[in-house]
Design an enzyme around this catalytic site. Sequence first.
Site, PDB file in Angstrom:
ATOM      1  N   CYS A   1       0.093   3.921   2.635  1.00 13.73           N
ATOM      2  CA  CYS A   1       0.530   3.454   3.963  1.00 13.73           C
ATOM      3  C   CYS A   1       1.997   3.788   4.176  1.00 13.73           C
ATOM      4  CB  CYS A   1       0.370   1.942   4.099  1.00 13.73           C
ATOM      5  SG  CYS A   1      -1.333   1.378   4.023  1.00 13.73           S
TER       6      CYS A   1
ATOM      7  N   CYS B   1       0.838  -1.210   0.000  1.00 12.18           N
ATOM      8  CA  CYS B   1       0.000   0.000   0.000  1.00 12.18           C
ATOM      9  C   CYS B   1       0.871   1.258   0.000  1.00 12.18           C
ATOM     10  CB  CYS B   1      -0.928  -0.055   1.220  1.00 12.18           C
ATOM     11  SG  CYS B   1      -1.643   1.514   1.731  1.00 12.18           S
TER      12      CYS B   1
END
Length: 144
Positions: free
Chosen positions: A71, A68
């Site tokens: 993230c 991600c």
Amino acid sequence: MSEPLLIPCPSCNGLNRIPAERLADQPKCGRCKSAVLLNKPFDLKQGDYASQIKGDLPLLVDVWAEWCGPCKSFAPVFEQAAAQLAGKCRLAKLDSEAHQQLSAQLGIRSIPSLILFKNGKEVARQSGAFPLPQLMAWLRSQGI
Ligand SMILES: [Zn+2]
């Protein structure tokens, strides 16, 4: 003397009693002698969850995954927040790939997700990465 705070050890899950006036003295865990209060996030694992959400300091969990992008860009912000909030709020990271069962149990639909726990209960949740001032403002609005 004030009532001691109950704080779980991030290393062994042991519950420590720490007087409020000693929070800034880098208290050590009575069981494993590791630092109880960190100035950086620790990794939350499936087996630690029930112990770590307890205690008198709030726990902020960042749910993330290796693949991600947002993230990853949020990770340094979360680390800065951990340094600023040492002794006020505990910060942990939950790898949603490594701990899929816990992520499912928490009803994670998108990442990054932030979940705030107080006294063993979820009190607030936010999705998406945001800058440090916004993160701190959100936490202030939650009484931290
Ligand atoms: Zn310990």
